[in-house]
Design a protein around this motif. Structure first.
Motif, PDB file in Angstrom:
ATOM      1  N   GLY A  76     -10.204 -43.864  -2.433  1.00 52.29           N
ATOM      2  CA  GLY A  76     -11.082 -44.987  -2.722  1.00 52.29           C
ATOM      3  C   GLY A  76     -10.754 -46.212  -1.900  1.00 52.29           C
ATOM      4  N   GLN A  77     -11.608 -47.217  -2.033  1.00 52.35           N
ATOM      5  CA  GLN A  77     -11.468 -48.453  -1.273  1.00 52.35           C
ATOM      6  C   GLN A  77     -10.175 -49.167  -1.601  1.00 52.35           C
ATOM      7  N   ARG A  78      -9.637 -48.921  -2.767  1.00 48.73           N
ATOM      8  CA  ARG A  78      -8.399 -49.562  -3.195  1.00 48.73           C
ATOM      9  C   ARG A  78      -7.277 -49.264  -2.209  1.00 48.73           C
ATOM     10  N   ALA A  79      -7.349 -48.093  -1.563  1.00 53.60           N
ATOM     11  CA  ALA A  79      -6.319 -47.714  -0.596  1.00 53.60           C
ATOM     12  C   ALA A  79      -6.272 -48.690   0.577  1.00 53.60           C
ATOM     13  N   LEU A  80      -7.365 -49.392   0.840  1.00 59.74           N
ATOM     14  CA  LEU A  80      -7.410 -50.338   1.952  1.00 59.74           C
ATOM     15  C   LEU A  80      -7.256 -51.781   1.503  1.00 59.74           C
ATOM     16  N   ALA A  81      -7.287 -52.037   0.213  1.00 66.05           N
ATOM     17  CA  ALA A  81      -7.390 -53.402  -0.292  1.00 66.05           C
ATOM     18  C   ALA A  81      -6.198 -54.275   0.073  1.00 66.05           C
ATOM     19  N   SER A  82      -5.018 -53.906  -0.331  1.00 68.65           N
ATOM     20  CA  SER A  82      -3.852 -54.718  -0.002  1.00 68.65           C
ATOM     21  C   SER A  82      -2.653 -53.798   0.136  1.00 68.65           C
ATOM     22  N   TRP A  83      -1.974 -53.940   1.247  1.00 68.74           N
ATOM     23  CA  TRP A  83      -0.853 -53.065   1.542  1.00 68.74           C
ATOM     24  C   TRP A  83       0.444 -53.827   1.387  1.00 68.74           C
ATOM     25  N   SER A  84       1.430 -53.146   0.847  1.00 67.52           N
ATOM     26  CA  SER A  84       2.772 -53.714   0.771  1.00 67.52           C
ATOM     27  C   SER A  84       3.504 -53.397   2.064  1.00 67.52           C
ATOM     28  N   THR A  85       4.705 -53.922   2.199  1.00 70.01           N
ATOM     29  CA  THR A  85       5.526 -53.633   3.373  1.00 70.01           C
ATOM     30  C   THR A  85       5.827 -52.142   3.448  1.00 70.01           C
ATOM     31  N   LEU A  86       6.083 -51.533   2.301  1.00 70.58           N
ATOM     32  CA  LEU A  86       6.351 -50.096   2.260  1.00 70.58           C
ATOM     33  C   LEU A  86       5.139 -49.301   2.734  1.00 70.58           C
ATOM     34  N   ASP A  87       3.936 -49.718   2.307  1.00 68.34           N
ATOM     35  CA  ASP A  87       2.713 -49.035   2.747  1.00 68.34           C
ATOM     36  C   ASP A  87       2.603 -49.057   4.271  1.00 68.34           C
ATOM     37  N   HIS A  88       2.877 -50.215   4.880  1.00 64.02           N
ATOM     38  CA  HIS A  88       2.815 -50.334   6.339  1.00 64.02           C
ATOM     39  C   HIS A  88       3.843 -49.413   7.006  1.00 64.02           C
ATOM     40  N   ALA A  89       5.047 -49.381   6.451  1.00 68.86           N
ATOM     41  CA  ALA A  89       6.097 -48.530   7.026  1.00 68.86           C
ATOM     42  C   ALA A  89       5.713 -47.062   6.942  1.00 68.86           C
ATOM     43  N   ILE A  90       5.141 -46.652   5.819  1.00 70.40           N
ATOM     44  CA  ILE A  90       4.732 -45.259   5.651  1.00 70.40           C
ATOM     45  C   ILE A  90       3.637 -44.900   6.641  1.00 70.40           C
ATOM     46  N   VAL A  91       2.664 -45.786   6.808  1.00 69.90           N
ATOM     47  CA  VAL A  91       1.570 -45.514   7.748  1.00 69.90           C
ATOM     48  C   VAL A  91       2.108 -45.392   9.171  1.00 69.90           C
ATOM     49  N   LEU A  92       3.031 -46.263   9.552  1.00 64.82           N
ATOM     50  CA  LEU A  92       3.610 -46.181  10.891  1.00 64.82           C
ATOM     51  C   LEU A  92       4.383 -44.877  11.079  1.00 64.82           C
ATOM     52  N   ALA A  93       5.156 -44.503  10.066  1.00 62.29           N
ATOM     53  CA  ALA A  93       5.924 -43.259  10.163  1.00 62.29           C
ATOM     54  C   ALA A  93       4.995 -42.050  10.233  1.00 62.29           C
ATOM     55  N   LEU A  94       3.978 -42.038   9.390  1.00 64.75           N
ATOM     56  CA  LEU A  94       3.026 -40.921   9.420  1.00 64.75           C
ATOM     57  C   LEU A  94       2.273 -40.878  10.739  1.00 64.75           C
ATOM     58  N   GLY A  95       1.968 -42.050  11.303  1.00 63.28           N
ATOM     59  CA  GLY A  95       1.307 -42.095  12.605  1.00 63.28           C
ATOM     60  C   GLY A  95       2.174 -41.472  13.683  1.00 63.28           C
ATOM     61  N   GLY A  96       3.467 -41.761  13.645  1.00 59.36           N
ATOM     62  CA  GLY A  96       4.386 -41.165  14.610  1.00 59.36           C
ATOM     63  C   GLY A  96       4.470 -39.656  14.457  1.00 59.36           C
ATOM     64  N   VAL A  97       4.558 -39.191  13.214  1.00 59.62           N
ATOM     65  CA  VAL A  97       4.611 -37.747  12.956  1.00 59.62           C
ATOM     66  C   VAL A  97       3.309 -37.092  13.383  1.00 59.62           C
ATOM     67  N   LEU A  98       2.182 -37.698  13.005  1.00 63.06           N
ATOM     68  CA  LEU A  98       0.885 -37.134  13.370  1.00 63.06           C
ATOM     69  C   LEU A  98       0.715 -37.085  14.887  1.00 63.06           C
ATOM     70  N   GLY A  99       1.181 -38.123  15.566  1.00 63.63           N
ATOM     71  CA  GLY A  99       1.102 -38.135  17.018  1.00 63.63           C
ATOM     72  C   GLY A  99       1.854 -36.975  17.638  1.00 63.63           C
ATOM     73  N   ARG A 100       3.029 -36.677  17.108  1.00 62.72           N
ATOM     74  CA  ARG A 100       3.812 -35.541  17.616  1.00 62.72           C
ATOM     75  C   ARG A 100       3.100 -34.220  17.326  1.00 62.72           C
ATOM     76  N   VAL A 101       2.484 -34.121  16.141  1.00 64.35           N
ATOM     77  CA  VAL A 101       1.772 -32.886  15.790  1.00 64.35           C
ATOM     78  C   VAL A 101       0.569 -32.695  16.706  1.00 64.35           C
ATOM     79  N   VAL A 102      -0.193 -33.764  16.926  1.00 63.70           N
ATOM     80  CA  VAL A 102      -1.392 -33.670  17.757  1.00 63.70           C
ATOM     81  C   VAL A 102      -1.021 -33.325  19.198  1.00 63.70           C
ATOM     82  N   LEU A 103       0.031 -33.944  19.706  1.00 64.27           N
ATOM     83  CA  LEU A 103       0.391 -33.771  21.109  1.00 64.27           C
ATOM     84  C   LEU A 103       1.330 -32.593  21.355  1.00 64.27           C
ATOM     85  N   GLY A 104       1.914 -32.057  20.333  1.00 57.99           N
ATOM     86  CA  GLY A 104       2.878 -30.977  20.518  1.00 57.99           C
ATOM     87  C   GLY A 104       4.287 -31.536  20.521  1.00 57.99           C
ATOM     88  N   TYR A 105       5.276 -30.672  20.489  1.00 56.99           N
ATOM     89  CA  TYR A 105       6.672 -31.104  20.373  1.00 56.99           C
ATOM     90  C   TYR A 105       7.119 -31.931  21.574  1.00 56.99           C
TER      91      TYR A 105
END
Length: 153
Positions: free
Chosen positions: A6-35
């Motif tokens: 839901g939209q609530r997921a975008l409403a307000s992010w904590s510092t932890l939320d930002h850190a998780i998104v950055l970490a997941l972005g890094g992991v996803l980038g490795r998955v998309v591009l390969g090892y």
């Protein structure tokens, strides 16, 4: 995933939320591009993501795009808190009060409407000037807004 949470997921992010998104972005980038990504793999990965963005923009303009765009949710009409809207938006009353304070509201009687926008932000319109009905396009439960707060059509 944002659609599911839901939209609530975008409403307000904590510092932890930002850190998780950055970490997941890094992991996803490795998955998309390969090892061990190469320049060619990086270009293909970026082209794929930009292609998906173009596809999403095209679908948003088509009739099937209704699934991709969220509707605003009415949270307050006048000084009445819409508990159904809060429940639908997955927002607690205390979080609404936080957003009202951020908008400079000192008393609930100052509020004309509070709306959770499709972007996840909360818009707060104050009393004093009549609201143009055009600004309430796609807002459900418009009939709950006191008529004296809305310009006649």
């Amino acid at each position: 995933m944002v659609r599911g949470f839901g939209q609530r997921a975008l409403a307000s992010w904590s510092t932890l939320d930002h850190a998780i998104v950055l970490a997941l972005g890094g992991v996803l980038g490795r998955v998309v591009l390969g090892y061990t990504p190469t320049l060619a793999a990086g270009i293909i990965g970026l082209a794929t993501m930009f292609g998906m963005l173009r596809l999403e923009a095209y679908l948003r303009r088509s009739r099937r795009g209704a699934y991709l765009t969220s509707r605003p949710i009415l949270l307050m009409a006048g000084n009445e808190i819409i508990h159904d809207g809060l429940r639908k938006a997955r927002i607690h009353e205390e979080e609404l009060y936080f957003k009202l304070r951020q908008a400079g509201i000192r008393n609930l009687s100052e509020v004309a409407v509070a709306i959770l926008e499709p972007t996840g932000e909360v818009s707060v319109l104050r009393r004093g000037e009549l609201i143009d009905p055009l600004l309430l396009t796609r807002v459900p439960d418009q009939l709950r807004i006191p008529r004296e707060l809305v310009m006649p059509e």
